[in-house]
Design an enzyme around this catalytic site. Sequence first.
Site, PDB file in Angstrom:
ATOM      1  N   HIS A   1      64.787  31.874  69.318  1.00  0.00           N
ATOM      2  CA  HIS A   1      64.785  31.933  67.868  1.00  0.00           C
ATOM      3  C   HIS A   1      63.391  31.989  67.240  1.00  0.00           C
ATOM      4  O   HIS A   1      63.104  32.798  66.357  1.00  0.00           O
ATOM      5  CB  HIS A   1      65.503  30.685  67.365  1.00  0.00           C
ATOM      6  CG  HIS A   1      66.437  31.020  66.291  1.00  0.00           C
ATOM      7  ND1 HIS A   1      67.640  30.423  66.138  1.00  0.00           N
ATOM      8  CD2 HIS A   1      66.348  31.924  65.318  1.00  0.00           C
ATOM      9  CE1 HIS A   1      68.244  30.935  65.113  1.00  0.00           C
ATOM     10  NE2 HIS A   1      67.481  31.858  64.603  1.00  0.00           N
TER      11      HIS A   1
ATOM     12  N   ARG B   1      75.320  36.665  57.629  1.00  0.00           N
ATOM     13  CA  ARG B   1      76.103  36.359  58.821  1.00  0.00           C
ATOM     14  C   ARG B   1      76.580  34.907  58.736  1.00  0.00           C
ATOM     15  O   ARG B   1      75.806  34.019  58.371  1.00  0.00           O
ATOM     16  CB  ARG B   1      75.244  36.550  60.070  1.00  0.00           C
ATOM     17  CG  ARG B   1      76.027  36.291  61.334  1.00  0.00           C
ATOM     18  CD  ARG B   1      75.234  36.676  62.553  1.00  0.00           C
ATOM     19  NE  ARG B   1      74.107  35.776  62.765  1.00  0.00           N
ATOM     20  CZ  ARG B   1      73.227  35.944  63.746  1.00  0.00           C
ATOM     21  NH1 ARG B   1      73.322  36.979  64.563  1.00  0.00           N
ATOM     22  NH2 ARG B   1      72.236  35.100  63.897  1.00  0.00           N
TER      23      ARG B   1
ATOM     24  N   CYS C   1      71.220  45.590  64.412  1.00  0.00           N
ATOM     25  CA  CYS C   1      70.345  44.563  63.831  1.00  0.00           C
ATOM     26  C   CYS C   1      69.610  43.764  64.901  1.00  0.00           C
ATOM     27  O   CYS C   1      68.932  42.806  64.591  1.00  0.00           O
ATOM     28  CB  CYS C   1      71.136  43.637  62.913  1.00  0.00           C
ATOM     29  SG  CYS C   1      72.382  42.670  63.767  1.00  0.00           S
TER      30      CYS C   1
HETATM   31  C1  PEP Z   1      71.553  39.841  68.343  1.00  0.00           C
HETATM   32  O1  PEP Z   1      72.162  39.145  69.152  1.00  0.00           O
HETATM   33  O2  PEP Z   1      71.081  40.960  68.613  1.00  0.00           O
HETATM   34  C2  PEP Z   1      71.347  39.365  66.969  1.00  0.00           C
HETATM   35  C3  PEP Z   1      70.868  40.145  66.051  1.00  0.00           C
HETATM   36  O3  PEP Z   1      71.626  38.080  66.705  1.00  0.00           O
HETATM   37  P1  PEP Z   1      70.753  36.816  67.180  1.00  0.00           P
HETATM   38  O4  PEP Z   1      69.460  37.305  67.727  1.00  0.00           O
HETATM   39  O5  PEP Z   1      70.593  35.944  65.990  1.00  0.00           O
HETATM   40  O6  PEP Z   1      71.635  36.205  68.223  1.00  0.00           O
HETATM   41 MG    MG Z   2      73.332  37.481  68.534  1.00  0.00          MG
END
Ligand code: PEP
Ligand code: MG
Length: 766
Positions: free
Chosen positions: A365, A508, A678
């Site tokens: 993260h 989300r 994304c």
């Molecule tokens: C992904 O998994 O590509 C995404 C955009 O969500 P996160 O990185 O928050 O899991």
């Molecule tokens: Mg993800």
Amino acid sequence: MLDALRKIVQEVNTADDFHAVLDIIVARVKSVVNTGVCSVYLYDADNDSYVLSATNGLLQESVGKVYMSTEQGLVGLVAHRAEPLNLEDAEAHPRFTYFPETGEEKFKSFLGAPIIHHRDVLGVLVVQQQQRRKFDESEEAFLVTVSAQLAGVIAHAEATGELRRTISQHIYDNGDERCYVGLPSAQGIGIGTVLLVSTPADLNAVPRRLATDIPHELEQLHDALESTKDDLRGVRESLNDKLNSEELALFDVYISMLEDTSLGGEVVTLIEGGLCAQSAWSQVIIAHIRTFSQMDNPYLSERAADVRDLGRRVLGHLQQLQHEEPVYPENTILIGEELAAPHLTDVPFENIRAMISVKGSHNSHVAILGRAMGIPTIMGAVDIPWTELDGVSLIVDGYQGQIICSPTPQRLQVYKDLYQEEQSQAKDLESLKDLPCETIDKHRISLWVNTGLRLDTMLSLNRGAEGVGLYRTEIPFFLLDRFPSEEEQRKMYREQLEMFAPLPVTMRTLDIGGDKALPYFPIKEENPFLGWRGIRVTLDHPEIFLVQLRAMMRASVGLDNLSILLPMISNTMELDSAMVLIRRVYNELTLEEGYQFKFPAIGAMIEVPAAVYQIREFARRVDYLSVGTNDLTQYLLAVDRNNSQVAELYHTFHPSLLKALRMIADDAKAAGCPVSVCGELAGDPIGAALLVGMGYKTLSMSSANLLKVKAVIRQLKLSELNAIVDHACDLDDTFAVRDYLESSLERPELSQLLHPAGAQARQSNS
Ligand code: PEP
Ligand code: MG
């Protein structure tokens, strides 16, 4: 033997330095195998040979003098074949080479095991004995096991430069300059001074600092000890009627340990020698934990846990007494064992130059936030002696994942020049802010941003984003110490929606679990990424989900730019259940409570392999799809996105991923369902070109990458990209794909964007 091994590992893990590690290994292995000699040979890259680095049994004078290449001697043969060699009569072997300086002539039999880390043979562990007899199977297995354990320690020593010092007995030629490596996780060059972030009451995370006022440090140590004793007396009192007298006596033992003059005396000596109280206390306690845990008597070795507990309590008090608001240097480089979003938000944005986290990986993260905010970030810097770096000057090379401590003036200048270049490139890109993102042959691509913090939202607005493709609602949740109320959430969401209105904002729903644990809602699982994550949690907790949906919809009143995205969907039932709740909230708010707003667009994330094969079924249920390549890569390749051990296998251009992405685009098109991406691939200029070539028309990314991606797409033709993608999808492996994409996108005007400053830095480092 397991017990012997456990003890060796324990001793090795607590040894003072690498020399001590080697000495422990050779002494203990020799004694366990009950043989005449145990030696370690380590690879010396300068001489491309294995050098005798420690021995117990051969002549000590020969250490550092006996070298064998993979072409020479039995040690060379073990290294070359990367497998053990067990010989009853070593001299009879054609590869035997005699080294008179070792005094080995009396030892007849030989057993060698390679020391291998990540496929590299780092050294060879050898035992020899006088008797002409083959070592038995259990001895061979033991040596192989010790070698496997030793490999990690040697790899660490190699990374920290200690191995080089052990072998060549001198530090780098460049004075005090040291280089460590980690996983490059957000591009850019950061030059500055370290500020260490430590977890409270963690004995292993205390920065090594010197005392500025010794009497004051002594006084605070005394106060912390007294407060801890008071706490213990208080607990004893409160448990008086619940525990029997023997159990209660334990508290007296604890208290008397704190009164013990030897423990306190050692700490006082260190403080008087100039160390601050916290550093001195943790150093002494760690040494005591080590001593206890090495004791043979199980009762005594278990006392290590008591010492640790007491140590933490006193440290906690010391930290409370000495708590000062951190002063962030003008050019702050944040280092922590496991950096997380809240650490980042504490630092004034204008001060932060880079981040380094010992744990974690490219897709953790905090790395994603680093990219979003354009802060060079290195994750998984497992070998860096981070507690010793507080206040040290560093260069962080986020292109190559290099951390250079105390750089030489020449190196500093090279990096200062690169930094300037980066800044001027960013300035040049600003001119693209208001231009459309379209290919040369006039195909329009929408570039959206991923947000989470207020700050990255502000940055996004300045980069010409056309909407928010992913607002990670869990990020603001991390910053609190309980779930935010509906009204608190409504305000947060309203701010986000207002900042972008009339542009669309994709919110989300809470995606916790995996590597994203809320401090106030801990989820403990053996396999968190395959466990209770995303929609699985929120469907099981409608009270959390419904409040969030209500807050989002109420926030959209009068703006109507909200769309809702559901994470971690792996089957249609989850979508159906979520839709029931979404409709219920909408009906309650509009029909019963009188709010007026448009029903938001609802989307599903495609981020688990099961979803890839159900695009048509999902498309019938939602308004749009959004591909999360971060998780899709992790789940498709079975590579934990957060684990630095396997980070090299996290291949973002893996042919299977390309096939999956193409299939998603084709199936969504056939179903007439809009689809965007994304995940981080969308923000990589080469990845973005690939996705556009596959037919994706909306890409959402960290705002720091938006203008780079726009600059690249504006130089390309969709028709050419289609052909490039066709060919790329036929290639066999990730490197072939990447090389092919790089070479086919090569144009002089894109060179800087496709090969950023890191390539030049690499040259300067070599
Ligand atoms: C992904 O998994 O590509 C995404 C955009 O969500 P996160 O990185 O928050 O899991
Ligand atoms: Mg993800």
